[in-house]
Design a protein around this motif. Structure first.
Motif, short mmCIF file in Angstrom:
data_model
loop_
_atom_site.label_atom_id
_atom_site.label_comp_id
_atom_site.label_asym_id
_atom_site.label_seq_id
_atom_site.Cartn_x
_atom_site.Cartn_y
_atom_site.Cartn_z
N THR A 49 0.85 -1.18 0.00
CA THR A 49 0.00 0.00 0.00
C THR A 49 0.89 1.23 0.00
O THR A 49 1.88 1.26 0.71
CB THR A 49 -0.88 0.00 1.27
OG1 THR A 49 -1.44 -1.29 1.42
CG2 THR A 49 -1.98 1.03 1.17
N GLY A 105 0.69 4.09 1.33
CA GLY A 105 0.97 4.52 2.70
C GLY A 105 0.95 6.02 2.84
O GLY A 105 1.57 6.74 2.07
N ASN A 106 0.26 6.47 3.85
CA ASN A 106 0.20 7.89 4.12
C ASN A 106 1.39 8.30 4.96
O ASN A 106 1.68 7.71 5.98
CB ASN A 106 -1.09 8.20 4.87
CG ASN A 106 -1.49 7.04 5.77
OD1 ASN A 106 -1.37 5.87 5.36
ND2 ASN A 106 -1.95 7.32 6.96
N ARG A 107 2.08 9.29 4.51
CA ARG A 107 3.30 9.78 5.18
C ARG A 107 3.12 9.99 6.68
O ARG A 107 2.01 10.02 7.18
CB ARG A 107 3.71 11.13 4.56
CG ARG A 107 4.27 11.03 3.17
CD ARG A 107 5.78 11.03 3.17
NE ARG A 107 6.26 10.17 2.09
CZ ARG A 107 7.43 9.58 2.12
NH1 ARG A 107 8.24 9.73 3.13
NH2 ARG A 107 7.81 8.81 1.13
N GLY A 137 3.96 8.48 9.68
CA GLY A 137 3.53 7.56 10.73
C GLY A 137 2.05 7.29 10.81
O GLY A 137 1.47 7.32 11.88
N GLY A 138 1.44 7.02 9.69
CA GLY A 138 0.07 6.59 9.73
C GLY A 138 0.04 5.12 10.09
O GLY A 138 0.49 4.73 11.15
N GLY A 139 -0.45 4.29 9.17
CA GLY A 139 -0.33 2.86 9.35
C GLY A 139 -1.21 2.30 10.43
O GLY A 139 -0.72 1.75 11.41
N GLY A 140 -2.51 2.45 10.25
CA GLY A 140 -3.41 1.90 11.23
C GLY A 140 -3.37 2.75 12.49
O GLY A 140 -2.55 3.66 12.60
N ARG A 162 -2.13 3.93 15.59
CA ARG A 162 -0.89 3.72 16.35
C ARG A 162 -1.23 3.87 17.82
O ARG A 162 -1.33 4.98 18.33
CB ARG A 162 0.16 4.73 15.92
CG ARG A 162 1.51 4.48 16.57
CD ARG A 162 2.62 4.94 15.68
NE ARG A 162 2.55 4.28 14.38
CZ ARG A 162 3.57 4.26 13.52
NH1 ARG A 162 4.70 4.85 13.83
NH2 ARG A 162 3.45 3.65 12.38
N PRO A 163 -1.39 2.77 18.51
CA PRO A 163 -1.89 2.85 19.88
C PRO A 163 -0.93 3.61 20.77
O PRO A 163 0.24 3.75 20.49
CB PRO A 163 -2.00 1.39 20.31
CG PRO A 163 -1.92 0.59 19.05
CD PRO A 163 -1.08 1.42 18.11
N HIS A 166 1.83 -1.69 18.92
CA HIS A 166 2.07 -0.28 19.27
C HIS A 166 2.63 0.50 18.09
O HIS A 166 3.01 1.66 18.25
CB HIS A 166 3.04 -0.19 20.45
CG HIS A 166 2.40 -0.50 21.76
ND1 HIS A 166 1.14 -0.06 22.10
CD2 HIS A 166 2.83 -1.18 22.85
CE1 HIS A 166 0.83 -0.48 23.31
NE2 HIS A 166 1.84 -1.17 23.78
N ARG A 222 6.42 0.31 6.33
CA ARG A 222 5.50 0.23 7.47
C ARG A 222 5.48 1.56 8.22
O ARG A 222 4.43 2.03 8.64
CB ARG A 222 5.96 -0.87 8.43
CG ARG A 222 5.89 -2.27 7.86
CD ARG A 222 4.48 -2.73 7.68
NE ARG A 222 4.39 -4.07 7.09
CZ ARG A 222 3.28 -4.55 6.57
NH1 ARG A 222 2.17 -3.84 6.56
NH2 ARG A 222 3.28 -5.76 6.05
N LEU A 223 6.64 2.14 8.35
CA LEU A 223 6.75 3.42 9.03
C LEU A 223 5.95 4.48 8.29
O LEU A 223 5.42 5.42 8.88
CB LEU A 223 8.23 3.82 9.06
CG LEU A 223 8.76 4.60 10.26
CD1 LEU A 223 8.38 3.91 11.55
CD2 LEU A 223 10.28 4.71 10.14
N ASP A 224 5.89 4.31 6.98
CA ASP A 224 5.16 5.26 6.16
C ASP A 224 3.67 4.93 6.08
O ASP A 224 2.95 5.53 5.29
CB ASP A 224 5.73 5.28 4.73
CG ASP A 224 7.08 5.97 4.70
OD1 ASP A 224 7.35 6.77 5.61
OD2 ASP A 224 7.85 5.71 3.76
N GLY A 225 3.26 3.95 6.83
CA GLY A 225 1.84 3.70 6.91
C GLY A 225 1.34 2.47 6.17
O GLY A 225 0.14 2.22 6.13
N ASP A 226 2.25 1.73 5.60
CA ASP A 226 1.83 0.49 4.93
C ASP A 226 1.22 -0.45 5.97
O ASP A 226 1.90 -0.89 6.88
CB ASP A 226 3.07 -0.17 4.28
CG ASP A 226 2.74 -1.53 3.68
OD1 ASP A 226 1.56 -1.93 3.70
OD2 ASP A 226 3.68 -2.18 3.19
N ASP A 227 -0.07 -0.71 5.82
CA ASP A 227 -0.70 -1.60 6.81
C ASP A 227 -1.28 -2.85 6.14
O ASP A 227 -2.24 -3.42 6.60
CB ASP A 227 -1.76 -0.86 7.61
CG ASP A 227 -2.84 -0.29 6.70
OD1 ASP A 227 -2.68 -0.38 5.46
OD2 ASP A 227 -3.86 0.22 7.21
#
Lengths: 385, 385
Positions: free
Chosen positions: A10, A12-14, A16-19, A21-22, B161, B324-329
């Motif tokens: 994917t 990916g949204n710049r 630190g998105g990614g679901g 983030r708890p 997390h 992943r850091l960029d939001g790949d989920d």
DNA sequence: CTGAAAGCGCTAACAC
DNA sequence: GTGTTAGCGCTTTCAG
């Protein structure tokens, strides 16, 4: 080489998105959950004394349940000026020489509870600068550097601020700091003397970047031996700036293509040796090769080498840095580590006949286990060519 | 090896003594000296917009004069949950295989502005645990692990997390995470089929710790080839737990000392290959050797290998972590990287005659550039012996 | 374009 | 044995 993968990527949204983030639990939350104060929780998790067994247990359980981890950033910010990391700047972790240095450093730092941040510079001075800057911002407790640049005055103020700075493999420029180097010049001299004693006169040299002091010192040792033996015109057979395997192989090939090709090669580091071995593999008249740096298969291939112990160099340098951290404020020292000529014979090859050489040459055989003499950065003076 | 040094070592008083440790300037002091507010100084040094050229210049000069360095610990504590470091846990940086992985990871992380903290575990599960814990406390932005332990459930909550966790070289246990492995089984099978096609039947295997999944998968590939060829009793010729060069050499020697010694050896990693080469060097009837992992001098020695690219594996794993850091989920994937059988002939050695083998064997030649198929951690199933 | 206030998560220093 | 208060050095937020 390519590979397939079992899931679509994917975009990916710049940032630190990614679901979702708890939330990461903090010490305060652990304390609340355990029904104690923040400080008590801190003490329990750091296993400090003066905490009741039951309390400590309760706190640790709460921490586990929350998936809590102490935040080293916060701890180190609060409790002192330096972190529990050490920095190592080398040419290339992928090169066995450097990676063994790294291993030695890592062992010592690990024993002290310091984690090691390693940066490869590809021997580029600018990248050295950037890497060091990053490590300094990170407040490493100690800094070990294999210098690529010529001028390290920018580290003087760090040293003054109490940061242990140690240089390895090559002397630093314009700074008085602990330094661990090899006896490059003597090692190279021993290598070339070995070839001279075996009757060779046209001895080629395949070396790394000429701007590197190690290269210059090794060429100087080569020159020492040649001049002592009264051999003229050796400069023709020097090929420098072979920084990778291909360049080294090409350097060796160039030399062997000369009208009067060398009958032997001195290769001034492990990459040059490997490259040269490739170049001469399968040649009808394989020139004899002596290499600086030992390597795993040198015995199998029967290659004579100038041996030393990079891991040990790393350990010694790390120990020196840790001693500084412990308050050693003796004057900076330069330690010159000895090298050892390990003579090997190629399998199925008769050793070439040893011609008689002048006495002055015969007297200076392999410097087996030579004891290093301290030398104050004189290696930089090795100006040859 | 020992060395002399040019200065006496002082015992040193614990806890950061070492002469007057001067004060490290803070941002506030820089601001004061430049006659601006703290925030303006911060903006200037971070080269944020909305700062007058003159003001910025004044601040930076003040910083230089004071020898000021921004404190990354403070910055990262304030501005988010993760630091600008990444963590890598491997078996041993001193081993060329791992050091090349490290190099690949470092390159990608460097391009992203992350510094890499590397820890060697010597494949000890307990040390893996400790190293990982340290990296987590340090709030690394991403964590790459070559697993030594069998159970990585303790990392599940970190993943939850939001921490990108990627495994390399070996599949992780009881956790669903991105994983990059080699096609160990197919590579091993190709190696052994090559030997079978060359007419060998008694094929020895020299391998690493049997608890390592890579070892088990490679033994499984060995078994696949032997069984497909209808060769019985191959288990007699398997020597595992050769973790260093000496053990590997001994393992090879043991095999060759059997009443009916193997005529060929399959060595399951670079250390085993080197050790075996040492063991057979100079032997009158040198057995043919095929090794898993390519190495620098394999061409010179004419050793056939199962080749692959560790640096590339490191890069791919690092890229996956950064994605992943960029939001790949997307769901975690396991990528199986192909290996390539590189056939070489020892110099001055006639290739042994190729006996006719059953058709099923002939059909499965060297898997040159085989495309990897995605496989979900099935490598763990490789239960052989 | 610049500044004042608040606080990241933790530990030091002192109470109790 | 435990709690309270302050503050590490910086960035964020919100005002000017």
């Amino acid at each position: 080489m390519t590979a397939s993968s079992s899931g679509p990527a994917t975009p990916g949204n710049r940032a630190g998105g990614g679901g979702p983030r708890p939330h990461r639990p903090t010490l305060q939350e652990v304390a609340d959950r355990a029904g104690v104060s923040l400080k008590t929780a801190s003490r329990a998790l750091n296993r400090e004394p003066h905490v009741a067994e039951a309390t400590g247990e309760r706190v640790r359980r709460a921490a586990d349940e929350l998936g809590f981890r102490l935040n080293a950033l916060a701890r180190e910010l609060r409790s002192g000026a330096t972190s529990t990391t050490a920095g190592l700047v080398i040419g290339d972790v992928g090169n066995p020489y450097y990676s063994r240095i790294a291993r030695g450093v890592e062992r010592e730092m690990d024993a002290r509870g310091l984690q090691l941040i390693t940066s490869s510079t590809d021997d580029d001075p600018e990248r050295e600068r950037v890497a060091v800057a990053g490590l300094l911002e990170r407040r490493v407790a100690a800094l070990l550097v294999v210098p690529s640049s010529e001028d390290h005055r920018y580290l003087e103020s760090e040293r003054a601020h109490g940061l242990p700075v140690v240089f390895l493999d090559r002397p630093a420029g314009h700074i008085d700091a602990d330094t661990f180097v090899l006896d490059d010049r003597a090692g190279a001299r021993a290598a070339v003397e070995h070839l001279l004693k075996a009757g060779h006169e046209r001895i080629g040299l395949v070396g790394d970047f000429s701007r590197l002091s190690t290269h210059r010192a090794r060429v100087a040792g080569h020159a020492d031996a040649m001049q002592a033996a009264g051999v003229q015109g050796w400069e023709t057979y020097v090929r420098a700036d072979c920084h990778d395997l291909d360049a080294a192989a090409q350097g060796a090939r160039d030399l062997l293509a000369l009208p009067e090709p060398p009958t032997a090669l001195f290769t001034t580091n492990n990459r040059c040796t490997t490259g040269a071995l490739r170049a001469v593999a399968g040649l009808p008249a394989r020139p004899e090769i002596v290499g600086f740096d030992d390597f795993d298969l040198a015995d199998v291939l029967g290659v004579t080498v100038v041996a030393h112990d990079p891991e040990e160099m790393g350990r010694l340098a790390a120990r020196a840095a840790l001693a500084r951290l412990d308050g050693d404020d003796s004057p900076p020292r330069t330690v010159v580590l000895p090298t050892r000529l390990v003579v090997r014979t190629a399998p199925g090859t008769e050793p070439p006949p040893v011609r008689d050489r002048p006495a002055d040459l015969r007297s200076s055989g392999p410097r087996s286990l030579a004891v290093a003499r301290p030398r104050e950065a004189t290696l930089l003076d090795a100006e040859v060519r």
